[in-house]
Design a protein around this motif. Sequence first.
Motif, short mmCIF file in Angstrom:
data_model
loop_
_atom_site.label_atom_id
_atom_site.label_comp_id
_atom_site.label_asym_id
_atom_site.label_seq_id
_atom_site.Cartn_x
_atom_site.Cartn_y
_atom_site.Cartn_z
N GLU A 1 20.92 4.73 1.60
CA GLU A 1 20.71 3.53 2.71
C GLU A 1 19.57 4.18 3.49
N GLY A 2 19.39 5.26 4.06
CA GLY A 2 18.36 5.69 4.85
C GLY A 2 16.93 5.38 4.32
N PHE A 3 16.75 5.53 2.90
CA PHE A 3 15.56 5.25 2.24
C PHE A 3 15.17 3.64 2.40
N VAL A 4 16.27 2.94 2.16
CA VAL A 4 16.05 1.38 2.20
C VAL A 4 15.74 1.02 3.53
N LEU A 5 16.55 1.61 4.48
CA LEU A 5 16.24 1.17 5.87
C LEU A 5 14.94 1.44 6.49
N ALA A 6 14.29 2.67 6.02
CA ALA A 6 13.05 2.75 6.21
C ALA A 6 11.95 1.99 5.62
N VAL A 7 12.03 1.67 4.33
CA VAL A 7 11.29 0.78 3.66
C VAL A 7 11.42 -0.60 3.97
N ASN B 1 1.00 -1.17 0.25
CA ASN B 1 0.05 0.04 0.18
C ASN B 1 0.92 1.11 0.03
N ILE B 2 0.92 1.95 -1.20
CA ILE B 2 1.80 2.85 -1.48
C ILE B 2 1.56 4.08 -0.24
N THR B 3 0.18 4.42 -0.16
CA THR B 3 -0.18 5.49 0.91
C THR B 3 0.45 5.32 2.27
N LYS B 4 0.11 3.91 2.71
CA LYS B 4 0.55 3.86 4.07
C LYS B 4 2.21 3.66 4.02
N LEU B 5 2.67 3.34 2.99
CA LEU B 5 4.35 3.33 3.00
C LEU B 5 4.98 4.61 3.19
N CYS B 6 4.07 5.60 2.41
CA CYS B 6 4.66 6.93 2.50
C CYS B 6 4.51 7.56 3.86
N GLN B 7 3.40 7.25 4.37
CA GLN B 7 3.33 7.79 5.68
C GLN B 7 4.27 7.44 6.74
N HIS B 8 4.75 6.12 6.66
CA HIS B 8 5.55 5.39 7.68
C HIS B 8 6.85 5.90 7.47
N ILE B 9 7.50 6.05 6.17
CA ILE B 9 8.87 6.38 5.76
C ILE B 9 8.76 8.07 5.64
N SER B 10 7.97 8.61 5.78
CA SER B 10 8.03 10.03 5.76
C SER B 10 8.25 10.79 4.39
N TYR B 11 7.77 9.97 3.29
CA TYR B 11 7.80 10.50 1.94
C TYR B 11 6.66 10.92 1.39
N ASP B 12 6.43 11.70 0.38
CA ASP B 12 5.24 11.86 -0.32
C ASP B 12 5.09 10.93 -1.55
N THR B 13 3.96 10.82 -1.90
CA THR B 13 3.57 9.93 -3.08
C THR B 13 4.28 10.12 -4.30
N SER B 14 4.39 11.70 -4.50
CA SER B 14 4.68 12.11 -5.75
C SER B 14 6.32 11.76 -5.98
N THR B 15 6.82 11.88 -4.81
CA THR B 15 8.41 11.47 -4.62
C THR B 15 8.60 9.93 -4.91
N ILE B 16 7.79 9.18 -4.33
CA ILE B 16 7.73 7.75 -4.58
C ILE B 16 7.63 7.32 -5.97
N PHE B 17 6.67 8.14 -6.70
CA PHE B 17 6.27 7.80 -8.00
C PHE B 17 7.40 8.06 -8.90
N ARG B 18 8.22 9.22 -8.62
CA ARG B 18 9.52 9.36 -9.27
C ARG B 18 10.71 8.65 -9.07
N PHE B 19 10.67 8.08 -7.91
CA PHE B 19 11.58 6.50 -7.67
C PHE B 19 11.42 5.83 -8.67
N ARG B 20 9.97 5.39 -8.49
CA ARG B 20 9.67 4.21 -9.29
C ARG B 20 9.79 4.39 -10.84
#
Length: 307
Positions: A134-140, A105-124
């Motif tokens: 390293e910090g991003f991977v650890l949070a995920v 669930n992208i929305t819940k993931l973003c809430q947990h790792i403190s990233y907005d959904t648009s940023t995650i979309f650009r990562f993807r």
Amino acid sequence: MRFYEQLNQYMKAVNCTAKELCIVSGISAAALSRYRSGERVPDVHSETFEQLCSALETLALKREGTNLTKTEIRQQFLACSDMKSTDKEQLRQNFNTLISVLNLNITKLCQHISYDTSTIFRFRNGSRSPADPEGFVLAVSAYVARKYCQGDDLYVLAQLLECSEEELNDTSVVCEKIRLWLLNSQNRKKGEDSLSKFLSKLDEFDLNEYIKVIHFDEMKVPGVPFQFPTAKYYYGLEEMMASELHFLKATVLSKSKRPVIMYSDMPITEMAKDPDFPKKWMFGMALLLKKVCIWIRFIILTVLLKK
């Protein structure tokens, strides 16, 4: 020694201020501040890293008694404990795979790792990479370890990480395994590309296990009335992808018993760029197969009743 310690040591050796280093290197004051505090580390393959090394060499040449070369500076930086090369393209692919196989669930993931959904979309889609991989991977990894380690998710995760379910009975162990898997650009064995891996795994595929995991027997084929379109035009790659999904939807909802013939010349490489399309397409095909099974059972039952 860590990167920020080595950087501050070099700045002291060449007797330069942060402002001077920013001017010579072209690096922003905010970025340099993060490097000096240890908050961020530049990617070893980035232009920023090369600019920083060149700038320190230039400033060293201006100071009498200071003899530092770019090669020496670069080697000392690379020897730092936190200067690890991260293959960001492989990280992107691994991240997308993790999302797809676990249906995160992208929305819940973003809430947990403190990233907005648009940023995650650009990562993807590859238009942007995490500034701190390293910090991003650890949070995920921490999020997945806590939320996706039960039932079918545990089975799927074990298959992805190529370990037994028993090895994933501790949250900290799961977190570390996911972290290493996401960062590891050598997830494939040496000399083995994705196609050869797929072919080798094909022999190991267990249809019964797959049916069990996706709850195929529990899938419900919709029975609502649906008007099958006689013709519709689609233009461009995105519309072409949408057309296949529309076709599957229309076929599943149709009450027609005629054979289904589907032709597609869509490039596989282009389809794979959309992380959600394969999942939707496979779900559509699963429902279509489910419908076929229902009609087969109906035909068999009809034949038996006639006898």
